[in-house]
Design an enzyme around this catalytic site. Structure first.
Site, PDB file in Angstrom:
ATOM      1  N   HIS A 263       0.842  -1.210   0.000  1.00 41.41           N
ATOM      2  CA  HIS A 263       0.000   0.000   0.000  1.00 41.41           C
ATOM      3  C   HIS A 263       0.879   1.264   0.000  1.00 41.41           C
ATOM      4  CE1 HIS A 263      -3.688   2.312   1.122  1.00 41.41           C
ATOM      5  NE2 HIS A 263      -2.788   3.127   1.638  1.00 41.41           N
ATOM      6  N   GLU A 264       1.803   1.315   0.959  1.00 40.94           N
ATOM      7  CA  GLU A 264       2.638   2.515   1.054  1.00 40.94           C
ATOM      8  C   GLU A 264       3.555   2.653  -0.166  1.00 40.94           C
ATOM      9  OE1 GLU A 264       1.711   4.621   3.084  1.00 40.94           O
ATOM     10  OE2 GLU A 264       0.518   3.302   4.385  1.00 40.94           O
ATOM     11  N   HIS A 267       1.743   4.476  -2.835  1.00 41.37           N
ATOM     12  CA  HIS A 267       1.877   5.930  -2.651  1.00 41.37           C
ATOM     13  C   HIS A 267       3.271   6.376  -3.092  1.00 41.37           C
ATOM     14  CE1 HIS A 267      -1.835   6.791  -0.549  1.00 41.37           C
ATOM     15  NE2 HIS A 267      -1.603   5.916   0.416  1.00 41.37           N
ATOM     16  N   GLU A 293      -4.671   7.877  -3.010  1.00 39.81           N
ATOM     17  CA  GLU A 293      -5.149   6.614  -2.449  1.00 39.81           C
ATOM     18  C   GLU A 293      -5.426   5.593  -3.553  1.00 39.81           C
ATOM     19  OE1 GLU A 293      -4.730   6.754   0.707  1.00 39.81           O
ATOM     20  OE2 GLU A 293      -5.429   4.720   1.102  1.00 39.81           O
TER      21      GLU A 293
HETATM   22 ZN    ZN Z   1      -3.005   5.223   1.853  1.00 41.31          ZN
END
Ligand code: ZN
Length: 501
Positions: A263-264, A267, A293
């Protein structure tokens, strides 16, 4: 003699450097700083923010911006966008009197402490007055900033420029309807998914190594980034060539470290992908929280929870944990990481039911801001909606209306970003599948270069030069819609729960 744009760029870059230094200090605070340093660190952060704020609001600088805005002839497109976006940031700030900003900062600090105590005691009454004060301040802020149809629009605009309640409401209604139908399909299937193998004991070092190797394979550039441990996973950037990720590791939950880091890294790859000419300007940032996101959720869920991905990754994971996963085949593992099950806690929710958590917060927040919901009604309304949407009743406020940190820092307007991210991600996924016909085979062989290249070309490199609706319109030929997200989930549920959509 430097041109007005060069002068503007000079100051902008200095401000950006101050903000990057601030971000380094904040990152250090979360990862390495000894506890006794917190007071001194707060001073340092305040000093740097103060200097940056003074530079940003200095008459010389705002005058220069004004001139460049009224006569942008001779500027390249990205230069005009830099002027436009910088002005946008400053205009909003200039509508808020210093008194409002400092009162909000003070009330937020008090509210944050009160929220921690209230959550620990599971007692909403300990937070009620603080929440009331913050709601009042945010209502004032909406009036000061101005809005079209709904005061909440002024708060949404902080995180998702241009988004409005009137756009979101019908989309959320259709999403709620579609989600309920899919949950019904799961119930009718009578199939249960066993996810217990994810909670065996997994060595933290091996977990971290596996997660590292995975995000490197996806395309996160470790020459321009690194990973550290922190209590709450986040991604921060000090520049296009210096992006920091954090994750946390639970020995008894295999999902947290791996999916958290993917997830990170989603980003992070966005931050690493901005065109280098945008460096040290406000354009070297995500278009909106929702678009940001979409990048983390695309990699975490649409890639990281796909069958193709695990066809490639599962043999490696099994080799990493041969004892723990000896009796688990690919199919069972794939189903386990895609289990759908209503739960109280937003951050632990699955891909599908997650949005229901957001919808109930959206309803409460819009009500608080337009005055149709009183602060006193929040716990009751929260529980009623949790029961209605998720079919479960929180047993106390700690797992109900006190679970999230957002209200304690007056982050009203933020929650919809999470659902917007999911909807954007599904729209982008549809466009990728269309543009890259053999994408499934690529993922199965652990080759993510074409996908990342596509995202870089269509989305990342632009930074904040285009708006969310522009970029989504260009890529997908459509406006924001829940349809791709629901279609994607219907297909996944058919596979995981062995039903036909
Ligand atoms: Zn996030």
């Amino acid at each position: 003699m430097p041109t007005p744009f060069d002068q503007f760029l000079n100051t902008t870059r200095t401000i950006s450097d101050l903000e990057a230094a601030n971000a380094v200090l904040s990152w250090d605070q979360e990862t390495n700083m000894p506890p006794a340093a917190s007071e001194g660190r707060a001073e340092q952060l305040a000093t740097l923010s103060g200097v940056a704020h003074r530079m940003r609001t200095a008459p010389d600088y705002t005058g220069l911006l004004h001139d460049l805005r009224s006569d942008g002839s001779g500027l390249e497109e990205w230069q005009r966008a830099a002027v436009r976006e910088t002005s946008r940031d400053i205009e909003r700030a200039s509508k808020l009197p210093e008194r409002h900003v400092s009162t909000l900062a003070r009330e937020s600090a008090l509210a944050h402490d009160a929220w921690k105590r209230a959550r620990a005691a599971s007692d909403f009454s300990l937070f009620r007055n603080n929440l009331r004060a913050l709601v009042e301040l945010k209502r004032q802020e909406a009036e000061l900033v101005g809005y079209g149809a709904h005061p909440y629009d002024a708060l949404l605009d902080i995180f998702e420029p241009g988004m409005t309640v009137s756009t979101l409401r019908p989309i959320f209604e259709r999403l709620l309807d579609g989600t309920r139908k899919l949950l019904g399909t799961i119930r009718e299937s009578g199939v249960t998914v066993d996810a217990s193998m994810l909670h065996r004991t997994f060595d933290p070092d091996r977990q971290l190594k596996f997660a590292h190797e995975t995000v490197a394979a996806l395309g996160f550039d470790f020459n321009a980034g690194r990973v550290d441990l922190a209590a709450h996973p986040f991604c921060t950037s000090f520049g296009i060539r210096d992006v920091r990720l954090t994750t946390r590791i639970y020995p008894d939950d295999l999902r947290s470290c791996l999916f958290g880091l993917i997830h990170e890294a989603g980003h992070g790859m966005y931050e690493q992908g901005f065109d280098s000419k945008l460096a040290r300007t406000p354009l070297a940032s995500g278009i909106s929280m929702g678009i940001h996101e979409s990048q983390s959720l695309f990699w975490e869920n649409m890639i990281g929870r796909s069958h193709e991905f695990w066809s490639w990754a599962y043999p490696r994971l099994r080799a990493t944990f041969p004892e723990q996963l000896a009796d688990v085949d690919l199919e069972s593992f794939y189903r386990a990481v895609n289990m759908v099950e209503p739960s109280y806690i937003r951050v632990e929710a699955d891909e599908l039911t997650y949005n229901l958590h957001i919808m109930l917060r959206f309803e409460i927040e819009t009500g608080l801001i337009d005055g149709s919901v009183e602060v006193d009604e929040v716990p009751e309304l929260w529980n009623r909606r949790t029961e209605e949407y998720l079919g479960i009743t929180p047993e106390n406020d700690a797992v109900g209306c006190l679970q999230d940190i957002h209200w304690s820092f007056a982050g009203f307007g933020y929650f919809p970003s999470y659902t917007l991210g999911k909807l954007y991600a599904a729209m982008l996924r549809e466009a990728i599948v269309k543009d890259l016909p053999d994408v499934s085979a690529q993922i199965e062989s652990g080759d993510f270069g074409a996908i990342l290249g596509w995202l870089r070309e269509k989305l990342h490199r632009w930074g904040r030069q285009k708006s969310a609706s522009e970029v989504i319109g260009e890529i997908c030929g459509a406006t924001l819609s829940e349809r791709p997200f629901l279609d994607y989930n219907a297909r996944k549920i058919a596979r995981v729960y062995q039903t036909m959509p």
